[in-house]
Write a protein that holds these residues in place. Structure first.
Motif, PDB file in Angstrom:
ATOM      1  N   ASP A  64      43.819  56.342  34.171  1.00 11.57           N
ATOM      2  CA  ASP A  64      43.945  55.045  33.503  1.00 11.57           C
ATOM      3  C   ASP A  64      44.460  55.228  32.075  1.00 11.57           C
ATOM      4  O   ASP A  64      45.407  54.564  31.650  1.00 11.57           O
ATOM      5  CB  ASP A  64      42.573  54.349  33.514  1.00 11.57           C
ATOM      6  N   GLN A  96      49.997  43.253  41.055  1.00  8.34           N
ATOM      7  CA  GLN A  96      49.706  42.640  39.756  1.00  8.34           C
ATOM      8  C   GLN A  96      50.097  43.551  38.582  1.00  8.34           C
ATOM      9  O   GLN A  96      50.040  43.154  37.436  1.00  8.34           O
ATOM     10  CB  GLN A  96      48.222  42.280  39.660  1.00  8.34           C
TER      11      GLN A  96
ATOM     12  N   TYR B  50      32.160  44.493  44.774  1.00  3.62           N
ATOM     13  CA  TYR B  50      31.922  45.360  45.928  1.00  3.62           C
ATOM     14  C   TYR B  50      30.415  45.574  46.064  1.00  3.62           C
ATOM     15  O   TYR B  50      29.647  45.302  45.136  1.00  3.62           O
ATOM     16  CB  TYR B  50      32.588  46.716  45.715  1.00  3.62           C
ATOM     17  N   GLU B  88      34.323  52.286  36.251  1.00  6.85           N
ATOM     18  CA  GLU B  88      35.618  52.928  36.000  1.00  6.85           C
ATOM     19  C   GLU B  88      36.593  52.625  37.136  1.00  6.85           C
ATOM     20  O   GLU B  88      37.765  52.361  36.916  1.00  6.85           O
ATOM     21  CB  GLU B  88      35.484  54.447  35.859  1.00  6.85           C
ATOM     22  N   ARG B  89      36.110  52.741  38.360  1.00  7.23           N
ATOM     23  CA  ARG B  89      36.972  52.486  39.509  1.00  7.23           C
ATOM     24  C   ARG B  89      37.493  51.063  39.497  1.00  7.23           C
ATOM     25  O   ARG B  89      38.675  50.815  39.720  1.00  7.23           O
ATOM     26  CB  ARG B  89      36.186  52.690  40.809  1.00  7.23           C
ATOM     27  N   GLY B  91      37.797  49.103  37.013  1.00  2.22           N
ATOM     28  CA  GLY B  91      38.608  48.789  35.836  1.00  2.22           C
ATOM     29  C   GLY B  91      39.927  49.535  35.759  1.00  2.22           C
ATOM     30  O   GLY B  91      40.667  49.386  34.792  1.00  2.22           O
ATOM     31  N   PHE B  92      40.263  50.330  36.786  1.00  2.00           N
ATOM     32  CA  PHE B  92      41.483  51.140  36.748  1.00  2.00           C
ATOM     33  C   PHE B  92      42.732  50.272  36.562  1.00  2.00           C
ATOM     34  O   PHE B  92      42.936  49.306  37.297  1.00  2.00           O
ATOM     35  CB  PHE B  92      41.624  51.966  38.037  1.00  2.00           C
ATOM     36  N   ALA B  93      43.543  50.653  35.579  1.00  2.00           N
ATOM     37  CA  ALA B  93      44.830  49.991  35.311  1.00  2.00           C
ATOM     38  C   ALA B  93      44.677  48.505  34.997  1.00  2.00           C
ATOM     39  O   ALA B  93      45.619  47.732  35.138  1.00  2.00           O
ATOM     40  CB  ALA B  93      45.818  50.201  36.463  1.00  2.00           C
ATOM     41  N   ARG B  95      44.523  46.981  32.251  1.00  2.00           N
ATOM     42  CA  ARG B  95      45.401  46.496  31.184  1.00  2.00           C
ATOM     43  C   ARG B  95      46.790  46.148  31.713  1.00  2.00           C
ATOM     44  O   ARG B  95      47.478  45.306  31.163  1.00  2.00           O
ATOM     45  CB  ARG B  95      45.495  47.555  30.076  1.00  2.00           C
ATOM     46  N   GLN B  96      47.194  46.828  32.779  1.00  2.00           N
ATOM     47  CA  GLN B  96      48.523  46.551  33.349  1.00  2.00           C
ATOM     48  C   GLN B  96      48.522  45.301  34.238  1.00  2.00           C
ATOM     49  O   GLN B  96      49.570  44.858  34.675  1.00  2.00           O
ATOM     50  CB  GLN B  96      49.002  47.765  34.161  1.00  2.00           C
ATOM     51  N   MET B  97      47.328  44.773  34.543  1.00  2.00           N
ATOM     52  CA  MET B  97      47.268  43.598  35.436  1.00  2.00           C
ATOM     53  C   MET B  97      47.230  42.289  34.657  1.00  2.00           C
ATOM     54  O   MET B  97      47.497  41.232  35.209  1.00  2.00           O
ATOM     55  CB  MET B  97      45.998  43.663  36.294  1.00  2.00           C
ATOM     56  N   LEU B 102      45.556  38.580  36.128  1.00  2.00           N
ATOM     57  CA  LEU B 102      44.371  39.184  36.747  1.00  2.00           C
ATOM     58  C   LEU B 102      43.622  39.974  35.671  1.00  2.00           C
ATOM     59  O   LEU B 102      44.145  40.931  35.115  1.00  2.00           O
ATOM     60  CB  LEU B 102      44.794  40.107  37.899  1.00  2.00           C
ATOM     61  N   ILE B 104      40.400  42.097  35.040  1.00  2.00           N
ATOM     62  CA  ILE B 104      39.243  42.803  35.593  1.00  2.00           C
ATOM     63  C   ILE B 104      38.569  43.543  34.447  1.00  2.00           C
ATOM     64  O   ILE B 104      39.217  44.317  33.737  1.00  2.00           O
ATOM     65  CB  ILE B 104      39.672  43.791  36.698  1.00  2.00           C
TER      66      ILE B 104
END
Lengths: 380, 380
Positions: A64, A96, B50, B88-89, B91-93, B95-97, B102, B104
């Motif tokens: 990340d 996304q 989840y 962590e899982r 929240g992965f990437a 910032r790119q979403m 989106l 998260i």
């Protein structure tokens, strides 16, 4: 169009139970710097991003961070899933991310999705082909592809058919090219060589960015390339030089490639010699924190050889007692050793542990004790 | 500003080893339809996306599909990690979403990140507070927060201090409000009630979208709400009505809330009765495919009761033999049963298994065999 081709990051991988996360962060930071220095337009990661389909949380956090640095620099990133990656997990919310310039291709889709990227020397079209078993390709493309090669040919048909409007075509894949050199750290794609693909299928394209094999190499043509892994992931790779590949595409001329070397935080090496010699050399070895496999040539028993080595080389990961290998000569020495009797064996042992021979008084006491033991045995 | 507040999706959860993925897809599709029908501006998911920190791959794929539908409709999505999620899982990437709408929020950051969303009735600012243990809050905010309540007060300080320029403030959290009603399907945040937070801390905000408790409810004030889970995740929830909360914020007036009911693919129910009665009722029960806990009131042994029930109710997940519960009466019956002797017991057993009583010939043979056995015993 200028891009860096890399692959086989295997984030979260361990080497002989040693976490390599710091080592991976170290080289990934280098790749960010290289991308900045060379002002590249894109980063291509050709699969095996993670080492396992369910990577540990700190591996996810590291990826990340790294991706965020590239995107913040305005560098587009295209990465495909390799045979080690969990395709669904890696591809989560990928649609996304595209608007931000992050293109993650997890599971194979029925249609190859071309990605057009812009660069100073002109645009190029990238065709990401994530790793897929032939059975998966048969199911998703509804075709008859009995082998890895046939499956790749089916996928490449779509690349051929796509109209790139004269722009260079770059294929991104994760597979095993026939004639490629393996190391001990790739997981076979199938048993018995049925995973091999002829390099000729990739020759028509401007560049092919491959992942899977851990040594940098090209096959069939210079522009059909493996960038290799970012670190040595087994001792069999000790003589490899890890790098990323800088690729420049200018319309009308063939792709030009430059290997940009990566320097690891700790090297992965094999050293060989007698314990005393190795300990002496280690004191002045600038690479004594490297990850080491040690082959000890000493022919006698050594107490806690690993502990002694680690006092000088803290990252010895594996020890081979080459000098004790079973062969006739060794066996002869061993049986000679037994013939020596308890007194001689204890003297050797004492010297080994304490560093000094037995004193006169100690020797007397030992002889006396052994005599008494023998007498007791005889009486019984 | 109109949005749907939901939480506790627990995608990938099982109920008594039964996968609920189809059931989850069914209600998530309903939420997409409701969002379309009510033309909402945003979807808020207040944690426990989840069920586990490492969700199964098909759960990841389902969430990916659902999010894609919301984003394709132009509906912004804000989701925070709950105590079940791997921060962590998840929240992965992330910032790119964001550019795609989106949002998260996985791990807690040192600064609460306000998200301003636009809607027809005016804008609003959302303050997403992912679930965090007090120890995590102490470390990240560098403060002294000994309890869940103190930790939340520290986080809310930032929300109070943020200048929303007069726009309504919406807090999104995942926690346990004092006085909230639990079910059997929430995992306690800590032992001994130290996880409780007074609802009063949330009263100053225009709306508080909470997750954690699985029954829809509000505490302290109508606008401090749990939407509840999307499905009944335990039999203790059999009488709950699951829904999502439609929230409308118009500047100057208090938030207005409407519960939009969700109808499950299969209900989760408890049925009780004698086996024969239940089997008869089942034949005409339109809900016979529901997930059932069955309490059998029969007082005698029944061979393969589960098999018989499942021939009519295919999704019986749990069976309780209430009628066989140990109490004086039951014990008396059991000892009466033993007094009956082998002949009577075998007659019962035979009728139970074959559906018919023993014939004359069979009864003769059995009597004869038992006599021989008894004679043999007496002789010995």
């Amino acid at each position: 169009m200028k891009f860096i081709h890399t692959s086989d990051w295997h984030i979260g991988r361990q080497l002989h139970n040693q976490s390599l996360l710091d080592d991976q962060r170290h080289v990934l930071d280098q790749i960010v710097s290289l991308a900045k220095t060379h002002e590249v337009d894109a980063l291509i990661v050709a699969g095996d991003i993670y080492d396992r389909s369910v990577p540990p949380a700190n591996a996810v956090a590291l990826l990340d961070e790294v991706l965020n640095e590239f995107i913040a620099l305005g560098i587009d990133v295209i990465m495909i899933a390799g045979n080690h990656d969990g395709h669904e997990r890696l591809g989560f919310a990928a649609r996304q991310m595209q608007a931000s310039g992050l293109h993650i291709i997890g599971p194979l889709g029925a249609q190859v999705c071309p990605i057009r990227l812009s660069g100073e020397g002109g645009d190029a079209i990238f065709y990401p082909l994530p790793y897929a078993e032939p059975a998966t390709v048969r199911q998703i493309l509804d075709c008859e592809a009995g082998s890895h090669e046939a499956a790749m040919v089916e996928l490449l048909k779509q690349v051929h058919e796509h109209d790139s409007q004269g722009l260079p075509k770059v294929v991104i894949g994760h597979c095993f090219l026939d004639g490629g050199s393996e190391s001990d750290s790739e997981r076979p794609l199938s048993i018995g060589g049925a995973d091999k693909i002829s390099p000729k299928h990739f020759q028509p394209f401007a560049y092919t960015a491959l992942g899977h094999l851990h040594g940098p190499q090209y096959k069939g043509a210079e522009q059909v390339r493996y960038s290799g892994s970012i670190l040595k992931y087994s001792f069999s790779e000790q003589h490899q030089h890890k790098s990323v590949t800088l690729v420049e595409l200018n319309s009308g001329s063939p792709a030009s490639m430059t290997l940009l070397p990566l320097s690891p935080l700790r090297d992965v090496r094999i050293i060989e010699g007698a314990l005393d010699d190795l300990l002496k050399q280690g004191a002045k070895d600038p690479g004594r924190e490297d990850y080491l496999m040690v082959r000890l040539l000493d022919k006698h028993a050594i107490l806690d050889a690993m502990g002694k080595l680690r006092s000088v080389y803290p990252n010895v990961l594996h020890l081979e007692r080459t000098g004790l290998m079973a062969n006739n000569e060794q066996l002869a020495i061993a049986s000679d050793h037994i013939k020596k009797g308890e007194l001689e064996m204890f003297k050797d042992f004492f010297t080994q542990v304490s560093g000094d021979p037995l004193s006169e008084a100690q020797l007397d006491l030992l002889t006396q004790t052994l005599d008494e033991l023998h007498k007791g045995e005889a009486e019984r």
